[in-house]
Write an enzyme that holds these catalytic residues in place. Sequence first.
Site, PDB file in Angstrom:
ATOM      1  CG  PHE A 185      -1.743  -1.266   1.299  1.00  0.00           C
ATOM      2  CD1 PHE A 185      -2.859  -1.448   0.495  1.00  0.00           C
ATOM      3  CD2 PHE A 185      -1.349  -2.295   2.149  1.00  0.00           C
ATOM      4  CE1 PHE A 185      -3.575  -2.631   0.541  1.00  0.00           C
ATOM      5  CE2 PHE A 185      -2.070  -3.482   2.201  1.00  0.00           C
ATOM      6  CZ  PHE A 185      -3.186  -3.656   1.391  1.00  0.00           C
ATOM      7  CE  LYS A 186       3.216   2.138   4.414  1.00  0.00           C
ATOM      8  NZ  LYS A 186       2.411   1.025   4.940  1.00  0.00           N
ATOM      9  CB  ILE A 187       5.291   5.893  -2.550  1.00  0.00           C
ATOM     10  CG1 ILE A 187       5.464   6.714  -3.832  1.00  0.00           C
ATOM     11  CG2 ILE A 187       6.657   5.549  -1.938  1.00  0.00           C
ATOM     12  CD1 ILE A 187       5.957   8.132  -3.618  1.00  0.00           C
TER      13      ILE A 187
END
Length: 401
Positions: A185-187
């Site tokens: 769910f991160k960049i």
Amino acid sequence: MPGTELFGSEERKEINDVLETGILFRYNHDQQRNGVWKARDFEAEVKKITGAKYAHAVANGTAGIATALAASGIGTGDEVIVPPFTYIATIEAVLFLGAIPVFAEVDETLCLSAEGIKAALTPKTKAVCLVHMCGGMAEMDSIMQVVKDNNLILVEDAGQAFAASYKGTSTGLFGQAGSYSFDFFKIATAGEGGVLVTNDEATYKLADSYADHGHDHIGNNRGMEQHPILGFNYRISELHAAVGVAQTRKVPHIREVNRKYKSMLTEILSQTEGISFATLADPDGDSATFLNILMPDTETAGRTVAEFNKAGVTGFNYWFTNMYHFINQWDHINGLKTASKLPAQLLGTPQDYNNLHLPKSQEVIGRLISFGIRCTWTEDEVKALANKIAACAKAAMPVNA
Ligand SMILES: *Cc1c(COP(=O)(O)O)cnc(C)c1O
């Protein structure tokens, strides 16, 4: 979730390099691996973006925080100041090292404030585990002053703040060690992964050993290595690291597009009375993974969310009532529910986690609605979203409600 938006041939190529050799382990097997070292490449890519002297890839961001804390000397009985707005991983990392979390106030930066930290100090405070939330960063000048004045150790959970910086210094590099998450769910994502960074060689060496059962990683015969300390297994696999390499290379592009779309949204929404924005301690260092809007009060924020749902607006998070990021939903912290006894339960805690007094955090998070920025949006989609947000917010304002 920009990382997952841009999953393609680059990721497949890096994974394939590993599959060709069959060496899924990050260490040793020098002959068979044919020069393929994906965990090392992943660390090199992270160093390129952050400017960190040292980087060490681990299994996930949670392991990264635990390793950063341990390598910084945080252990049993040490009080560590933490925010009530974070992912539970921060608190678990502190607790499972035997240390004691002490909750302090966040402010409109969505991060711990210098004032909040000061108010939570006790004679036993050893460290601050600062969390940079929602792609932004904490107000580092004032926080570093408190850290220095009180001889504290600073560890940064920059799980959500990879590629964010404050006055030219990357998040994660202000204290003794920091950790980024590369979960789904991160960049950028490695599937599961984390990277610890530090500018301190001794901390790096401890982290490198701690995350692999204490191995010193000297020489090319694992069986003959020395073990300066006991550690644990927080290793990343070469397959995950391979994905992390390809994804991390895309981050400068993702950040550029994010920033463009975030400023378009901000410009349109600043014309709506009653909408303000979370404070960016350094707007030039924003990784722009989220647009964070602040409504006038919790009631208006709640009505705005209801308007979004009515209008079919998606892609937002109202953390105040969302399971993951705010303390009000952490029933396992409130009762300190554990599978087995932890030092905190034996030693006692200076705060009653069932009765925390954090009015500022309640107020700020109650007003906060965050939209994940997507780098695959079109400009028309961005404008349409901004107009929908504005219309819903207007309908929810006290004068219209
Ligand atoms: C995602 C996240 C973590 C945990 O990272 P994992 O890689 O999922 O273990 C920790 N802290 C914060 C603030 C996060 O957002």
